[in-house]
Design a protein around this motif. Structure first.
Motif, mmCIF file in Angstrom:
data_model
loop_
_atom_site.group_PDB
_atom_site.id
_atom_site.type_symbol
_atom_site.label_atom_id
_atom_site.label_comp_id
_atom_site.label_asym_id
_atom_site.label_seq_id
_atom_site.Cartn_x
_atom_site.Cartn_y
_atom_site.Cartn_z
ATOM 1 N N SER A 196 2.679 0.766 -1.125
ATOM 2 C CA SER A 196 2.839 2.085 -1.665
ATOM 3 C C SER A 196 3.592 2.114 -2.938
ATOM 4 C CB SER A 196 3.951 2.387 -0.485
ATOM 5 O OG SER A 196 3.242 2.640 0.737
ATOM 6 N N ARG A 202 13.581 -2.882 -3.647
ATOM 7 C CA ARG A 202 13.355 -1.612 -3.160
ATOM 8 C C ARG A 202 12.804 -1.672 -1.783
ATOM 9 N NH1 ARG A 202 12.847 3.590 -5.200
ATOM 10 N NH2 ARG A 202 12.036 5.021 -3.581
ATOM 11 N N VAL B 85 -3.653 1.018 -4.814
ATOM 12 C CA VAL B 85 -4.558 1.134 -3.756
ATOM 13 C C VAL B 85 -3.917 1.752 -2.409
ATOM 14 C CG1 VAL B 85 -6.034 -0.754 -4.584
ATOM 15 C CG2 VAL B 85 -4.407 -1.147 -3.093
ATOM 16 N N TYR B 106 7.133 8.160 1.350
ATOM 17 C CA TYR B 106 7.700 6.886 0.708
ATOM 18 C C TYR B 106 6.851 6.392 -0.583
ATOM 19 C CZ TYR B 106 9.475 2.159 0.740
ATOM 20 O OH TYR B 106 10.107 0.938 0.302
ATOM 21 N N PRO B 107 5.768 6.392 -0.475
ATOM 22 C CA PRO B 107 4.993 6.021 -1.713
ATOM 23 C C PRO B 107 4.904 6.936 -2.627
ATOM 24 C CG PRO B 107 3.485 6.129 0.320
ATOM 25 C CD PRO B 107 4.703 6.493 0.536
ATOM 26 N N LYS B 109 8.041 8.925 -3.637
ATOM 27 C CA LYS B 109 9.293 8.475 -4.241
ATOM 28 C C LYS B 109 9.160 7.636 -5.235
ATOM 29 C CE LYS B 109 12.294 10.370 -0.515
ATOM 30 N NZ LYS B 109 12.669 9.836 0.784
ATOM 31 N N THR B 110 8.423 6.612 -4.979
ATOM 32 C CA THR B 110 8.346 5.327 -6.186
ATOM 33 C C THR B 110 7.644 5.778 -7.431
ATOM 34 O OG1 THR B 110 6.546 4.315 -5.072
ATOM 35 C CG2 THR B 110 8.775 3.514 -4.467
ATOM 36 N N ARG B 111 6.988 7.180 -7.249
ATOM 37 C CA ARG B 111 6.116 7.487 -8.396
ATOM 38 C C ARG B 111 6.688 8.421 -9.315
ATOM 39 N NH1 ARG B 111 2.722 4.943 -4.894
ATOM 40 N NH2 ARG B 111 0.856 4.082 -5.746
ATOM 41 N N ARG B 154 -0.117 8.502 4.893
ATOM 42 C CA ARG B 154 0.484 7.606 3.976
ATOM 43 C C ARG B 154 -0.276 6.721 3.076
ATOM 44 N NH1 ARG B 154 4.227 2.646 6.572
ATOM 45 N NH2 ARG B 154 2.065 1.897 6.464
ATOM 46 N N TYR B 158 -1.108 9.442 -2.411
ATOM 47 C CA TYR B 158 -1.033 9.434 -3.596
ATOM 48 C C TYR B 158 -2.175 9.200 -4.141
ATOM 49 C CZ TYR B 158 -0.529 4.508 -1.922
ATOM 50 O OH TYR B 158 -0.860 3.361 -1.306
#
Lengths: 579, 366
Positions: A196, A202, B85, B106-107, B109-111, B154, B158
């Motif tokens: 992800s 993290r 991916v 979740y994915p 947020k890191t972006r 999930r 993205y």
């Protein structure tokens, strides 16, 4: 008809008489002393002088003790050192669990062993060793710092000293829980975070640690509970600077003249209530929803590649091992073998003329030393045999039969989990000191107190080995015409023997280490090793104390080695739960 | 968005041991679904994990949308988090301490997306898998099928360049699996994602994949459309794995174009599809599917022969006959609830040459 009814009646009486017997034994071991502790907390009388009187029991006595500022100070100190110690323990335990289970640190087996090793060092010995190393004036570390011209000094005779020793020696509790939670966690949960887009740090803080939070909290609570009940460390490090925690304060109360038995009982009750609440909380966490059970398959180990950092993680483990085992052992050896502890300069540390067996000769010249070793062995043998048999009887009754009253047996045998050793000592003192017959002051009262103290763990260990024996193995023997007792003797006991032997040897080791409850129950004729060691320390003879510490460490190392052989490595867990 | 995946010469060997993945090359076009199919331990999952970056290949090159993401020889190894991916794990790996929405968020947020963008994307993803009304539930309260859809949302929220699926249906019960596999293809196609899918279930592969790659012992044996795979298996293993359970041994006697004349143990000759490179005199195995045996052949049908019925197994909707044919025991399948032939009798059948495939016997691995 009448015959059948008589048969039913006979069976009923027979079934009840067995559970009644067990309940009677448990009442004698657990219920009666606990009630007497309660009585003690509620009266202001001295049982030696006044005997026992329920009539003058009132809450006022207890409330008076609760309002005592000395009690507040001791309780406050206890909470501070245990909280501080727990924070350090969580830091170390979690770090090493992660290093062992989730990284490619070289020598992970060594790191895993180092993380468990402190469990085998008795708290009193650890305290003695660190007082030799870190006393403000004569501590070896301070002496060396002074010789090499550094201005920095350490002082272990302080709150932070106790916190430090607690933290480093009780980290294995957190380690045990978190390492197994990490091992049981589906690595895909972390991989999903990486896919992800999350980096390793993290992932650690948003996925890994939250997922094993129940295990972290559980290990944290257990280490706090154990620290709260420890006497040896605060007695050795706290006494020189008059720092009292609950455990040491309770003992002070009983050694005053005249002894304040009722106040001691009241403070012990406070300690028991705090411990009980924490144990309840921990059990709830353990039985509550666990995040880490995902699938029944074995997970492939997932190692984070640390690159050059893996040498740092290995170095941390080496430093830890140095601090908890190597340095204290060296300190004990220097103190035990040097003729004079005074160190003039560094080369004199390696001058062999300074070393001799003289302190050992003095140690064994004292008949009390020999007596304490003999007494300890006697108590340990009685504890192991009687405790093992009782635990087997209880475990069998609870897990394999449908006898009436077995729930009560189960519950009562679990009660001591919430009673620190020292509180059991006070309870037994109250229960027997005022009665004639010489039970108080005999070897037996020590053994019975130990049996009661370690009963929950012994029963648990034996129950789990009994549950591995398939019911049908027993049923087959019944079909063959054997009775219950004959089946137990010919089928169950032989099959459960490894578990029984392991439980008994573990009891033996635990009985040898036990200090908290012995303090209140020994007499001049029944003094045990741990108490005598404390006596030497308080007598001020550091060299003899160190020599005796080494003797005890060697005896324990040999015994734990044997236990480990018999239990295939389960000794750490067994000692772990009992402090 | 969707990008082409190119894998060439991929190899993965663990220290001291044979290769788990051995010289695997294939391409997945943008928007295409390729399924890797094979028995457990064939290297399909390892291949997928190498593409994800969770496993480090020891040889070959992987590129995504023209960007090389893994090339051990050149020292290139992009960590998983930078590959962009998506992946659906076999155990779903849905985080139990987070809600459905938090899992899907979740994915993102890191972006570093804006709050509004994030909410819109989450809503869109949850709508796609039909879980909008479950957004604030704890994932531990969901059923298996719902959990699987959270994992899918999930993985897609993205808009990854490539979607990886590792046996995503294997933990579901049979009925749910049937429903979800159609659903899965619909959703992937609706978003237009490039997808690499790993399974050991043939029917799943046929329904889901645009093309199917059969793997065995770390090697990719054949990558083709389902129709080609079933009608032109590249070798005896693929033929057997896809259900051609009848094998007749023989020897090559002559070539006629794409077909060969095979002499069987009984002395009778049969015409079968044969690689032109196979020399005359070579021992071969002829594979044929039970359902491709023609039980009511035309008078001039090739490979027409009479066989003895050794055994009849009535299965309700169809019947399986065990025939003594060319000196071998083979199965033939007759559809319908009323069997037309009796045990012990003779039956005239035909083996359509295009559906009989001869492979050199030497190729058969133990």
């Amino acid at each position: 008809m009448a015959e059948a009814a008589a048969g039913v009646l006979y069976r009923r009486v027979r079934n009840w008489s067995w559970t009644a017997l067990l309940l009677a034994v448990l009442s004698f071991l657990v219920i009666y002393p606990t009630l007497m502790l309660l009585l003690g907390a509620l009266t202001g009388s001295n049982p030696v002088v006044d005997g026992y009187h329920w009539t003058d029991a009132s809450l006022d006595n207890f409330l008076t003790v609760l309002a005592n500022p000395n009690v507040h100070a001791a309780l406050g100190n206890s909470l501070i050192v245990c909280t501080g110690g727990t924070i350090i323990a969580v830091g170390i335990g979690l770090l090493f669990a992660w290093i062992v289970v989730r990284t490619d640190t070289p020598g992970r087996r060594f790191v895993a062993a180092a993380s468990m090793l402190p469990l085998f060092v008795p708290p009193l010995v650890a305290g003695v060793a660190w007082s030799i190393l870190g006393s403000p004036k004569t501590g070896l570390v301070n002496a060396i710092l002074a010789k090499i011209g550094l201005d920095w000094r350490i002082n272990l005779y302080s709150m932070s000293g106790i916190i430090f020793v607690f933290g480093v020696y009780y980290a294995p509790y957190v380690y045990m829980f978190t390492a197994s939670a990490l091992r049981n966690m589906d690595p895909a949960l972390e991989e999903a975070a990486e896919i992800s887009g999350a980096g390793p740090v993290r992932t650690l803080f948003t996925v890994t640690f939250p997922l094993i939070l129940p295990a972290i909290l559980s290990g944290m609570l257990l280490s706090f509970i154990v620290m709260l009940g420890i006497y040896g460390v605060p007695a050795v490090l706290g006494a020189p600077s008059n720092i009292s925690v609950l455990t040491t304060y309770i003992f002070q109360l009983t050694s005053w003249s005249p002894p304040r038995y009722s106040t001691a009982a009241a403070v012990a009750l406070i300690l028991m209530l705090v411990t009980g609440a924490l144990v309840w909380l921990q059990q709830r966490l353990l039985t509550g929803r666990s995040f880490t059970t995902v699938a029944g398959k074995a997970f492939r180990p997932r190692a984070l590649r640390l690159g050059p950092w893996r040498w740092l993680t290995l170095a941390l483990a080496v430093v830890y091992l140095f601090v908890v085992v190597v340095l204290p052992t060296l300190a004990l050896m220097v103190a035990a073998f040097r003729k004079f502890l005074f160190i003039r300069d560094i080369p004199s540390l390696f001058d062999e003329k300074q070393y001799s067996w003289i302190h050992f000769q003095r140690l064994f010249a004292n008949q009390v030393t020999i007596n304490s070793i003999i007494n300890t062995m006697e108590v340990a043998v009685v504890t192991a045999i009687l405790g093992g048999l009782l635990a087997f009887a209880i475990g069998y009754t609870v897990t394999r039969t449908r006898l009436p009253g077995r729930r009560a047996v189960d519950i009562i045998s679990t009660i001591p989990v919430a009673i620190p050793g020292l509180v059991i000592g006070v309870a037994y003192l109250w229960a027997w000191i005022g009665l004639p017959g010489g039970f108080y002051g005999s070897i037996w009262i020590l053994a019975f107190a130990f049996i009661a103290r370690f009963l929950p763990d012994t029963v648990k260990a034996l129950s789990s080995s009994l549950m591995q024996i398939h019911r049908e193995l027993e049923e087959a023997a019944w079909i063959c015409g054997r009775g219950t007792l004959s089946t137990i003797g010919s089928i169950v006991l032989p099959l459960a023997r490894p578990g029984v032997v392991a439980a008994m040897t573990l009891l033996f080791v635990l009985a040898i280490r036990e200090l908290g409850s012995s303090l209140f129950l020994y007499s001049s004729g029944t003094i045990v090793m741990a108490v005598q060691l404390l006596g030497y320390y308080e007598g001020g003879n550091i060299s003899v104390t160190a020599a005796f510490s080494l003797v005890q460490m060697i005896i324990l190392a040999v015994l734990i080695g044997i236990t480990n052989r018999l239990t295939r490595g389960a000794a750490a867990g067994g000692i772990g739960r009992s402090g | 968005m969707s990008a082409e995946l190119k894998v060439s010469g991929l190899g993965k060997a663990f220290t001291a041991g044979r290769a788990v993945v051995d010289d695997v090359s294939f391409t997945v076009a943008a928007g295409e679904i390729v399924v890797l199919l094979g028995p457990s331990g064939c290297g399909k999952t390892t291949t997928l994990r190498c593409v994800a970056g969770l496993e480090h290949p020891t040889e070959g090159e992987i590129s995504l949308g023209g960007e090389v993401i893994s090339a051990p020889a050149k020292g290139i190894l992009l960590p998983p988090r930078l590959r962009n991916v998506g992946m659906v794990f076999q155990s779903y790996a849905v985080w139990p301490h987070l809600t459905v929405r938090q899992n899907v968020a979740y994915p993102l947020k890191t972006r570093g997306l804006s709050r509004a963008d994030m909410d819109a994307k989450i809503r869109q993803a949850l709508a796609l898998v039909d879980l909008e009304s479950y957004a604030d539930r704890s994932v531990t309260q969901l059923s298996g099928g719902q959990t699987q859809r959270v994992a899918l949302a999930r993985a897609m929220v993205y808009e990854p360049r490539l979607l990886l699926l590792d046996e995503p249906l294997s933990n579901l019960d049979a009925q749910l699996r049937l429903r979800l596999r159609d659903e899965l293809r619909r959703i992937i196609k609706a978003v237009g994602l490039t997808a690499l899918y790993v399974t050991h279930e043939q029917t799943e592969a046929v329904v889901l994949g645009d093309r199917i790659g059969v793997m065995r012992d770390g090697k990719l044996l054949q990558l083709a459309t389902a129709e080609d795979l079933y009608n032109r298996p590249a070798d005896l293993f693929v033929a057997g794995f896809t259900g051609a359970s009848n094998v007749v041994p023989g020897t090559v006697r002559a070539h006629h174009g794409a077909f060969g004349e095979i002499e069987t143990a009984s002395g009778a000759r049969l015409s079968a599809w044969l690689n032109e490179g196979t020399p005359v005199g070579e021992r071969v195995m002829v594979a044929v599917r039970p359902e491709n045996i023609d039980l009511v052949p035309a008078a001039d049908a090739p490979n027409r022969v009479t066989a003895r019925i050794l055994e009849r197994r009535y299965q309700g909707t169809h019947t399986i006959y065990h025939l003594d044919l060319y000196g071998a025991r083979i199965e033939a399948l007759e559809m319908g609830t009323a069997p037309r032939h009796a045990e012990g009798g003779d039956v005239t059948i035909a083996l359509p040459p295009t559906l009989c495939w001869a492979y050199p016997a030497a190729e058969i691995a133990p």
